[in-house]
Design a protein around this motif. Structure first.
Motif: not given
Length: 437
Positions: A184-185, A188, A350-351, A354
């Motif tokens: 997921f890193t 994002f 990262s989330v 984004a």
């Protein structure tokens, strides 16, 4: 002598394929790199090539369905649909191959594959236009064959480094479950880096090219030129950080594994963090100078290029140069968090990157056009401060995270991806046995 509409459509078709393929592969890229590193460490090289084709096959199937549906309703002819679909598939394979090649540090091989692809594309494009091919089909065919050269070159390099085997091609999916924050890193970070471009396509700068193809040339061209200013940091991370920092990093962690004394561990830790801080300072300084040079000299050079730059585009260029420069330094620190296995911290950063970049870019659409680009800049600034604070706090308590945060007993992190991998490997094994019999 190519019409403006044809040029814009060619740019859109290539851009959509690039962004689509990068987004699709970003979910697997970091997890697959971790799988590759573990296999190399355990000297299980026979697992690597099967995992490459397994991961690539999944991405081609999932991404191909989505991109194929888009192309069916994209409003272009069947020949262009096939070329766009083929280009998307080639790019997926190329990006995944690069994950494997960079892990073994074959930068020369990657560079040569790029050079060969560029030369083939230019030569074929020139030839197709001279032969009277339609501009759109001719240029897309040239790009398709250029990336075909890169794909073949990269795959040949992989087969040169790794042995062929009949190991399970989907075993790597267990690593996706185990290191799900890594997956997921990567996703994002990719969304944060490119979402502002897609959002701009829907704003006042929007240009409807054809069918489902939209663009914002004033913003897109400025972003492309500004993005080139961060190459210095990308190169610096590979050459400087890994050459100077990694030996100290490896020595520090080896003392924990090999029974080093407390005094030796503390001294090694101090040396490692000193090198880390020094290299980060040099990286930021080099990027600052590069950004300043790009802003001061870039405008003078851009006026000589046939890109149609005006005062508004120069403003976007300056803003985005600063944004991309800050992003480059922040991304370097994010990679260092991954070095120290702070996967949760990297995922959170990262989330936020984004989400903030996307939200602020949408907000900027309601402001005067001169402020476009500040949404991305704001997201990069917040990304930088979050990663910087997290890295400083994490390294300050590094012995605690190494010794105390680890689980006492092994944890089973198998999940949906592991089950999918087992199911697909079993189906493949049964089919292979049937074919042999």
């Amino acid at each position: 002598n190519v019409s403006e509409h044809s040029r814009e459509l060619i740019i859109c078709m290539i851009t959509y394929a690039l962004l689509g393929s990068l987004t699709v592969t970003s979910f697997f890229s970091m997890a697959v790199t971790r799988f590759l590193a573990d296999m190399l460490y355990e000297d299980r090289k026979t697992m690597i090539l099967p995992s490459f084709w397994g991961s690539t096959g999944i991405l081609l199937a999932a991404g191909g369905i989505l991109y194929g549906l888009f192309l069916l309703f994209a409003g272009i002819g069947p020949v262009l649909q096939l070329l766009c679909f083929g280009l998307f598939g080639e790019l997926v394979v190329c990006w995944m191959a690069m994950n494997y090649l960079t892990a073994i540090k074959d930068y020369k091989g990657i560079m040569l594959s790029f050079v060969a692809a560029v030369l083939v594309t230019f030569l074929l494009g020139f030839l197709f236009l001279c032969l009277g091919f339609p501009a759109e089909e001719g240029m897309m065919a040239a790009v398709f064959f250029g990336y075909c050269v890169m794909l073949i070159w990269d795959v040949v390099l992989l087969y040169r480094y790794f042995p062929q085997s009949e190991e399970k091609p989907f075993a790597f999916l267990a690593w996706v479950d185990e290191f799900l924050p890594l997956a997921f890193t990567g996703l994002f970070v990719n969304l944060g880096l490119f979402s502002h471009l897609v959002i701009m396509w829907m704003g006042p700068l929007q240009v409807h090219v054809q069918g489902l193809f939209y663009g914002a040339p004033y913003h897109d061209v400025s972003a492309l030129m500004a993005f080139l200013s961060i190459l210095i940091t990308t190169i610096n991370f590979v050459v400087s950080m890994e050459v100077n920092f990694y030996p100290k990093y490896r020595n520090y962690y080896s003392l924990f594994n090999d029974g080093g004394t407390i005094k030796d561990i503390m001294q090694a830790g101090t040396e490692m963090l000193d090198v880390l801080n020094r290299e980060l300072k040099y990286t930021a300084l080099k990027q600052l100078l590069t950004t300043a040079l790009a802003i001061s000299v870039g405008e003078s050079l851009l006026k000589y290029l046939p890109l149609g730059f005006n005062d508004l585009m120069y403003g976007y260029f300056r803003t985005l140069c600063v944004g991309y420069g800050i992003y480059a330094v922040a991304n370097t620190m994010l990679l260092l968090l991954l070095y120290f296995t702070d996967y949760r911290g990297a995922l959170a950063a990262s989330v936020i990157f984004a989400v903030v970049t996307s939200v602020f870019t949408v907000i900027s659409l309601f402001c005067p056009q001169v402020y476009y680009g500040f949404g991305f800049l704001a997201g990069c600034v917040l990304f930088y401060f979050i990663v910087m604070i997290r890295l400083e706090r994490y390294t300050r308590r590094l012995p605690y995270y190494i010794l105390s945060i680890q689980p006492v007993v092994a944890e089973d992190k198998s999940g949906v991806f592991t089950r999918i991998g087992c199911f697909m490997d079993e189906k493949l094994e049964r089919r292979t046995n049937v074919d042999r019999n």
